[in-house]
Motif scaffolding. Structure first.
Motif, short mmCIF file in Angstrom:
data_model
loop_
_atom_site.label_atom_id
_atom_site.label_comp_id
_atom_site.label_asym_id
_atom_site.label_seq_id
_atom_site.Cartn_x
_atom_site.Cartn_y
_atom_site.Cartn_z
N GLY A 104 -30.79 -10.71 -0.09
CA GLY A 104 -29.71 -10.62 0.90
C GLY A 104 -28.36 -11.01 0.31
O GLY A 104 -27.35 -10.33 0.56
N ASP A 105 -28.34 -12.08 -0.49
CA ASP A 105 -27.09 -12.54 -1.10
C ASP A 105 -26.48 -11.47 -2.00
O ASP A 105 -25.27 -11.26 -2.00
N GLN A 106 -27.33 -10.81 -2.77
CA GLN A 106 -26.84 -9.82 -3.73
C GLN A 106 -26.35 -8.56 -3.01
O GLN A 106 -25.36 -7.94 -3.42
N ILE A 107 -27.03 -8.18 -1.94
CA ILE A 107 -26.58 -7.02 -1.16
C ILE A 107 -25.21 -7.31 -0.54
O ILE A 107 -24.32 -6.44 -0.55
N ILE A 108 -25.03 -8.52 -0.04
CA ILE A 108 -23.73 -8.92 0.52
C ILE A 108 -22.65 -8.86 -0.56
O ILE A 108 -21.54 -8.35 -0.34
N ASP A 109 -22.99 -9.35 -1.76
CA ASP A 109 -22.02 -9.31 -2.87
C ASP A 109 -21.65 -7.87 -3.22
O ASP A 109 -20.48 -7.57 -3.48
N LEU A 110 -22.63 -6.99 -3.23
CA LEU A 110 -22.36 -5.60 -3.60
C LEU A 110 -21.54 -4.88 -2.53
O LEU A 110 -20.65 -4.08 -2.83
N GLU A 139 -32.24 -6.53 9.98
CA GLU A 139 -33.06 -7.30 10.92
C GLU A 139 -34.53 -7.21 10.55
O GLU A 139 -35.34 -8.05 10.97
N LYS A 140 -34.88 -6.19 9.78
CA LYS A 140 -36.28 -6.02 9.35
C LYS A 140 -36.50 -6.51 7.93
O LYS A 140 -37.43 -7.27 7.66
N THR A 141 -35.66 -6.05 7.01
CA THR A 141 -35.82 -6.45 5.61
C THR A 141 -34.49 -6.26 4.87
O THR A 141 -33.60 -5.57 5.36
N TYR A 142 -34.38 -6.87 3.69
CA TYR A 142 -33.19 -6.72 2.86
C TYR A 142 -33.52 -5.76 1.72
O TYR A 142 -34.34 -6.07 0.85
N HIS A 143 -32.90 -4.59 1.75
CA HIS A 143 -33.16 -3.61 0.69
C HIS A 143 -31.99 -2.64 0.61
O HIS A 143 -31.63 -2.00 1.60
N MET A 144 -31.38 -2.55 -0.56
CA MET A 144 -30.30 -1.61 -0.80
C MET A 144 -30.66 -0.80 -2.04
O MET A 144 -31.13 -1.37 -3.03
N GLU A 145 -30.48 0.53 -1.98
CA GLU A 145 -30.88 1.34 -3.11
C GLU A 145 -29.93 2.51 -3.34
O GLU A 145 -29.19 2.93 -2.45
N VAL A 166 -26.51 -11.23 10.82
CA VAL A 166 -27.95 -11.04 10.99
C VAL A 166 -28.72 -12.07 10.18
O VAL A 166 -29.70 -12.66 10.64
N ARG A 167 -28.25 -12.31 8.95
CA ARG A 167 -28.90 -13.29 8.08
C ARG A 167 -28.88 -14.69 8.68
O ARG A 167 -29.88 -15.40 8.67
N ILE A 168 -27.73 -15.08 9.21
CA ILE A 168 -27.59 -16.41 9.81
C ILE A 168 -28.51 -16.54 11.01
O ILE A 168 -29.21 -17.55 11.18
N TYR A 169 -28.54 -15.48 11.84
CA TYR A 169 -29.40 -15.50 13.03
C TYR A 169 -30.86 -15.62 12.63
O TYR A 169 -31.62 -16.40 13.21
N LYS A 170 -31.27 -14.84 11.60
CA LYS A 170 -32.66 -14.88 11.15
C LYS A 170 -33.02 -16.24 10.60
O LYS A 170 -34.12 -16.76 10.83
N GLU A 171 -32.10 -16.84 9.84
CA GLU A 171 -32.36 -18.17 9.27
C GLU A 171 -32.51 -19.21 10.38
O GLU A 171 -33.40 -20.07 10.32
N MET A 172 -31.62 -19.14 11.39
CA MET A 172 -31.71 -20.08 12.52
C MET A 172 -33.03 -19.90 13.25
O MET A 172 -33.70 -20.88 13.59
N LEU A 213 -20.03 -8.42 6.96
CA LEU A 213 -20.01 -9.45 8.00
C LEU A 213 -21.18 -9.26 8.97
O LEU A 213 -21.80 -10.23 9.42
N ASN A 214 -21.49 -8.00 9.30
CA ASN A 214 -22.62 -7.73 10.19
C ASN A 214 -23.92 -8.19 9.57
O ASN A 214 -24.77 -8.80 10.23
N LEU A 215 -24.10 -7.92 8.27
CA LEU A 215 -25.32 -8.33 7.59
C LEU A 215 -25.40 -9.86 7.51
O LEU A 215 -26.46 -10.44 7.70
#
Length: 318
Positions: free
Chosen positions: A195-201, A150-156, A217-223, A212-214
């Motif tokens: 976001g797309d790559q995090i979902i893929d991973l 909901e804040k940012t897309y970051h996976m590490e 959130v992405r769809i809601y943020k885009e809307m 699915l949760n991510l």
């Protein structure tokens, strides 16, 4: 509970039946979170520690299923009230620590029986696609995190050496992703920010509920962003319309005061009267009130002429 913890707890519930994948996952966890020690009579041993009890149970299960080992899970109380307990699993020489370290590719055994540490993931550990997924899953359990989407897309993934970082990056990118590396103090971080790559991973490692949760959130943020853009656009257009109407009325009132509207040609006088009478309506609506009706561009043309006449009157000293 953080998004990372939710995703890790989901991964810990995966029932991995293939021994090759159990070893691959355990290899990543041991390489990132394990500590090897050699002590005199106790010989070779290693321990793995984590702050997540679900991950501790996962490691226990992997050791049991892949190597038939039943180890204890030791709980160390944290000295800080803010930190979680630490769960430690110790595998000593009697339990087969040497075999596990060789099978997971942490150590290499030479012809003379000597062992040496290996910075590289053994090709036999990740020779299958399923094993690659399992290794990445283990790396995430041991040193991974995901920020609140909901804040940012970051996976590490935080690892101990540049060699580990480069190998993990290569492994992740073999699935068509573009992970990158940065150094953070004494560690190295393999990260994804799209976001797309995090979902893929997440899909690759089997965290489908987190995925699915991510995505939700992405769809809601885009809307929400689309709505904000539309509102901002509508607001900007409305402001332009209001500013134009104010200018037009000021020009009409100036002409009316200085020379009178009767001095205007009939077409301009008609539109001036309507603008004064209906200051809030659009150009299209003004045009529809005329007889015969006039299009939006025609109304705009007449009002511009009125503004020009007012400017000319001002310039001439009226």
């Amino acid at each position: 509970m953080s998004f990372s913890s939710i995703a890790k707890n989901e991964l810990c519930r995966i029932n991995e039946e293939k021994r090759c994948c159990q070893i691959a996952e355990l290899a990543a966890i041991t390489r990132i979170s394990g500590t090897v020690s050699i002590k005199g009579s106790q010989g070779l041993s290693f321990k793995i520690q984590t702050e997540n009890p679900a991950i501790a149970r996962r490691i226990f299960t992997l050791l049991k299923n892949a190597f038939g080992i039943h180890t204890e899970i030791l709980v160390k109380k944290s000295n800080s009230l803010k930190k979680n307990n630490i769960y430690i699993l110790v595998i000593n020489q009697e339990m087969g620590s040497k075999e596990i370290l060789i099978k997971t590719g942490i150590f290499k055994e030479h012809g003379d029986g000597m062992l040496s540490f290996s910075n590289k993931i053994g090709s036999n550990i990740i020779k299958k696609n399923c094993c690659k997924r399992a290794y990445i899953r283990g790396a995430f359990l041991a040193g991974g995190s995901i920020s609140n989407p909901e804040k940012t897309y970051h996976m590490e993934f935080v690892v101990n050496s540049i060699e580990q970082a480069e190998e993990l990056t290569k492994l992740i990118n073999s699935f068509g992703l573009t992970a990158k590396i940065i150094q953070r103090k004494n560690s190295y971080v393999v990260y994804l920010k799209e976001g797309d790559q995090i979902i893929d991973l997440l899909n690759i490692i089997g965290a489908h509920s987190a995925l699915l949760n991510l995505e939700n959130v992405r769809i809601y943020k885009e809307m929400r962003n689309n709505v904000n853009r539309l509102v901002n656009c509508e607001t900007a257009n409305l402001n332009k319309t209001v500013d134009a109407a104010v200018r037009q009325i000021e020009a009409i009132e100036y002409i009316k005061e200085k020379v009178g509207l009767k001095k205007l040609p009939q077409g301009l006088r008609e539109i001036a009267d309507l603008r004064i009478k209906y200051p809030d309506v659009s150009l299209k609506e003004l045009g529809e009130m005329l007889n015969p009706p006039l299009g939006k561009s025609g109304v705009n043309h007449r009002l511009r002429k009125i503004e020009k006449i007012a400017e000319e009157l001002k310039d001439s000293g009226y």
